[in-house]
Design a protein around this motif. Structure first.
Motif, PDB file in Angstrom:
ATOM      1  N   LEU A  48     -10.775  24.929  -3.222  1.00 42.38           N
ATOM      2  CA  LEU A  48     -11.192  24.823  -1.819  1.00 42.38           C
ATOM      3  C   LEU A  48     -12.672  25.157  -1.650  1.00 42.38           C
ATOM      4  N   VAL A  49     -13.100  26.266  -2.262  1.00 45.67           N
ATOM      5  CA  VAL A  49     -14.506  26.682  -2.128  1.00 45.67           C
ATOM      6  C   VAL A  49     -15.444  25.643  -2.730  1.00 45.67           C
ATOM      7  N   GLY A  58     -14.776  22.484  -3.341  1.00 42.02           N
ATOM      8  CA  GLY A  58     -14.659  21.224  -2.611  1.00 42.02           C
ATOM      9  C   GLY A  58     -15.456  21.227  -1.317  1.00 42.02           C
ATOM     10  N   ILE A  59     -15.334  22.318  -0.554  1.00 39.16           N
ATOM     11  CA  ILE A  59     -16.080  22.421   0.708  1.00 39.16           C
ATOM     12  C   ILE A  59     -17.581  22.480   0.447  1.00 39.16           C
ATOM     13  N   THR A  60     -17.975  23.230  -0.596  1.00 41.24           N
ATOM     14  CA  THR A  60     -19.403  23.331  -0.933  1.00 41.24           C
ATOM     15  C   THR A  60     -19.978  21.971  -1.321  1.00 41.24           C
ATOM     16  N   ALA A  70     -18.756  19.011  -0.446  1.00 41.93           N
ATOM     17  CA  ALA A  70     -18.721  18.107   0.705  1.00 41.93           C
ATOM     18  C   ALA A  70     -19.854  18.376   1.687  1.00 41.93           C
ATOM     19  N   ARG A  71     -20.284  19.635   1.769  1.00 43.55           N
ATOM     20  CA  ARG A  71     -21.331  20.013   2.726  1.00 43.55           C
ATOM     21  C   ARG A  71     -22.666  20.309   2.045  1.00 43.55           C
ATOM     22  N   GLN A 114     -24.238  27.737  -0.568  1.00 45.10           N
ATOM     23  CA  GLN A 114     -24.466  26.693  -1.569  1.00 45.10           C
ATOM     24  C   GLN A 114     -25.351  27.211  -2.694  1.00 45.10           C
TER      25      GLN A 114
END
Length: 268
Positions: free
Chosen positions: A54-55, A57-59, A61-62, A71
């Motif tokens: 999750l961490v 993936g979110i990093t 994606a953003r 980041q």
């Protein structure tokens, strides 16, 4: 009063009817059926794996051209593995290809190890032999697959079992040893090193806090101060366990990189 203190002390020192064994260390399963079972350590592994995915993936994606603090922290971990492990062992050209794999191994083992000091988890996800063995098999599979891509697995096996420049009678002894080293000793050493370090650290911290409870609750008088010493020792060992958790992840990642690098046919 002295008689009462002696009675309390003697009763506290009485051995239990059943000495603790391995079943006392392992968490009891709360889902237990022939198809699927789960205890706390398995649940910790699943939760930590989901958090890592999750961490990251979110990093990803953003991600921005100018990274923020979050980041930047994630990129620092990747750059640490890249600059201090893969590039150091393999060189920049080859290291770029293997940085994602080695980063995944390092980050997963580090997070799994640190679960031993996270409140609520209180046990490293690598504190049973299955998880270290799984990572060791990934390492073995990685250098076998690399050898297959770099000219063939059997050429790699021949090169490792029969190194050049050695009198042929020596091969009678050397070849079986080299074969065992590749497929038995390497994974065993990776597994035992990680497993033993994490379970020993967990037991040392547990012993310190058990003795803290023993002296502060069960004892009377000035000897209670020993409980304070054990309490401080428990905190010191907790900090040391965090250091060992990260160190073992680093060592495992370095050795995996070295083993993969040995699969390339520079010797030929």
């Amino acid at each position: 009063m002295n008689g009462l203190a002696s009675t309390v002390t003697l009763s506290a020192l009485q051995l239990p009817s059943k000495l603790p064994g391995l079943d006392e260390f392992l968490p009891k399963p709360f889902i237990n059926n022939p198809v699927f079972g789960m205890n706390r350590i398995i649940m910790i592994r699943l939760i930590m794996t989901a958090l890592i995915i999750l961490v990251l993936g979110i990093t990803a994606a953003r991600a921005k051209l100018v990274p923020g603090r979050w980041q930047g922290a994630v990129e620092w971990v990747i750059e640490f593995v890249q600059n201090n492990i893969t590039y150091q062992v393999m060189g920049e050209l080859r290291g770029k290809e293997y940085t994602p794999l080695i980063t995944a191994i390092f980050l997963t083992i580090a997070c799994f190890n640190l679960c031993g000091v996270i409140p609520g988890a209180n046990i490293a996800a690598t504190a049973t032999v299955v998880m270290p063995l799984f990572f060791a098999l990934i390492a073995v599979g990685s250098y076998v697959w690399t050898a297959h891509k770099q000219g063939g697995f059997f050429k790699f096996l021949k090169r490792e079992m029969f190194p050049a420049g050695i009198p042929w009678p020596v091969y009678i002894i050397l070849a079986p040893i080299q074969l065992l080293e590749l497929f038995l000793f390497r994974p065993m050493s990776l597994t035992i090193r990680l497993f033993a370090n994490m379970i020993s650290g967990h037991l040392l911290v547990a012993i310190c806090f058990c003795l803290t409870n023993f002296y502060l609750v069960s004892q009377l008088g000035a000897i209670k101060l020993a409980g304070v010493v054990w309490f401080l020792g428990g905190f010191a060992l907790t900090g040391f366990e965090m250091f060992v958790a990260l160190l073992q992840a680093y060592i495992f990642a370095v050795l995996t990189t070295v083993y993969i690098n040995s699969s390339f046919p520079e010797a030929e």
